[in-house]
Write a protein that holds these residues in place. Structure first.
Motif, short mmCIF file in Angstrom:
data_model
loop_
_atom_site.label_atom_id
_atom_site.label_comp_id
_atom_site.label_asym_id
_atom_site.label_seq_id
_atom_site.Cartn_x
_atom_site.Cartn_y
_atom_site.Cartn_z
N HIS A 98 0.79 -1.23 0.00
CA HIS A 98 0.00 0.00 0.00
C HIS A 98 0.82 1.28 0.00
CE1 HIS A 98 0.53 -0.76 4.29
NE2 HIS A 98 0.38 0.54 4.45
N LEU A 117 -5.34 2.95 1.77
CA LEU A 117 -5.79 1.88 0.89
C LEU A 117 -4.63 1.04 0.39
CD1 LEU A 117 -8.35 3.67 -1.49
CD2 LEU A 117 -8.74 2.72 0.79
N SER A 121 -7.26 -2.83 -2.85
CA SER A 121 -8.59 -2.30 -2.53
C SER A 121 -9.30 -1.97 -3.83
CB SER A 121 -8.50 -1.00 -1.72
OG SER A 121 -7.65 -1.11 -0.64
N ALA A 134 -16.04 -3.11 -3.75
CA ALA A 134 -15.90 -3.64 -2.40
C ALA A 134 -16.54 -5.02 -2.24
CB ALA A 134 -16.52 -2.66 -1.40
N CYS A 151 -16.90 4.74 -2.31
CA CYS A 151 -16.23 5.25 -1.10
C CYS A 151 -16.44 6.75 -0.92
CB CYS A 151 -14.73 4.97 -1.15
SG CYS A 151 -14.31 3.22 -1.06
#
Ligand code: HEC
Ligand code: HEC
Ligand code: HEC
Ligand code: HEC
Length: 217
Positions: A98, A117, A121, A134, A151
């Motif tokens: 990440h 994230l 993701s 998701a 999001c």
């Protein structure tokens, strides 16, 4: 005799006026039943001139052809672009990755700053040529807005209302179409912070004009 005629005439006038009001009332009632009141909701009203068909609102779409430069060149000297799956089909995914500082084998040029994230993701570990929502559903690179929207609900709502994301074209859709940007036209998905606008010098005075703080002799 004359009084008798006067009485009849008077009675006639009263009867006439009475009849007049009754007819007028009946007519008003009758015509209001027939003629719809345009101010009354839920009524079908007579059609005016047919409005011109509205022009479309088009959201610009990323082309969805996402590839990387392999570092090699073809016979004409053009860089050889390869699909993501070329390497990732044979590489185990790294869910913990990440930050760009962890990229030491490949993708070193990638600047990454998007909250906490992890890469996966958004990227689909089962098919690197797609993104994923998701709920695990794969989405094409050309549909990245649906990914951002899940999001960033408030910004997406503002976008749909027209107060985020800008637009070009006509406000009045009967006159012409409108084009809207997609999220990644303005925000890089890997470092989405909108670049700060550079402050500039204040405007120069016109010839002969003096700046407010200049001294007057
Ligand atoms: C030439 C081979 C190659 C190609 C092509 C390639 N990758 Fe990678 N990718 C790698 C390597 C190697 C790593 C591991 C990097 C590291 O750990 O330093 C990596 C890491 C990643 C990661 C971090 C998560 C993980 O599973 O390691 C993502 C996400 C990713 N690549 C996406 C893509 C996408 C999207 C494309 C296509 C646009 C692509 N890659 C094309 C070799 C490749
Ligand atoms: C917020 C979602 C998101 C995250 C997190 C994310 N990506 Fe991406 N990535 C995208 C999208 C969207 C595109 C396609 C951009 C386009 O269409 O131009 C992309 C494209 C790429 C590409 C190909 C194009 C390019 O920019 O080089 C690579 C490689 C890549 N991502 C690697 C990574 C790696 C490595 C990480 C983690 C360090 C990561 N991504 C994290 C959304 C994300
Ligand atoms: C999985 C959830 C997730 C997805 C998908 C996602 N984001 Fe984010 N985004 C975040 C988080 C978490 C932050 C960091 C919020 C913070 O630091 O306060 C963030 C921050 C941002 C910011 C503010 C950056 C800043 O520093 O001011 C922007 C702009 C943004 N995202 C745009 C996007 C766009 C465009 C996409 C689609 C390509 C996207 N995001 C996809 C979760 C997500
Ligand atoms: C026309 C360019 C443009 C487009 C298109 C755009 N944005 Fe933005 N966005 C901005 C600007 C400008 C800001 C404000 C940056 C600032 O205040 O520093 C911003 C801020 C944000 C922020 C951070 C909010 C905050 O308060 O810090 C998020 C999250 C975000 N946008 C998400 C999105 C998403 C999701 C989409 C697509 C539905 C989108 N944006 C489309 C220009 C755009």
């Amino acid at each position: 005799m004359t009084r008798g005629i006067g009485k009849i005439a008077f009675g006639g006038i009263v009867a006439f006026i009475g009849l007049y009001f009754v007819t007028a009332l009946a007519w008003t009632w009758y015509s209001s039943e027939k003629r719809p009141d345009p101010d009354k909701p839920g009524q079908r009203i007579a059609e005016g001139p047919v409005p011109a068909p509205p022009h479309p609102v088009v959201i610009r779409q990323p082309d969805g052809k996402v590839m990387v430069d392999s570092g090699r060149r073809d016979a004409r000297g053009e860089p050889v672009m390869v699909a993501c799956a070329t390497c990732h089909d044979t590489r185990p995914p790294e869910p913990s990755l990440h930050s760009s500082s962890e990229l030491d084998e490949f993708h070193q040029g990638l600047t990454y700053a998007h909250g906490e994230l992890s890469c996966l993701s958004c990227h689909n570990a089962n098919d690197y040529d797609t993104l994923k929502l998701a709920n695990g559903q794969a989405v094409d690179f050309s549909a990245s807005m649906s990914l951002c929207a899940q999001c960033h609900g408030p910004q997406f709502r503002d976008y749909r209302n027209g107060s985020h994301g800008g637009m070009q074209g006509h406000w009045d859709l009967t006159r012409g179409g409108r084009t809207r940007n997609t999220c990644i036209d303005c925000h890089d998905p890997h470092h989405p912070a909108f670049p700060q606008v550079m402050p500039v010098f204040p405007p120069m005075p016109e010839r002969g004009e003096t700046l407010p703080h200049a001294h007057h002799e």
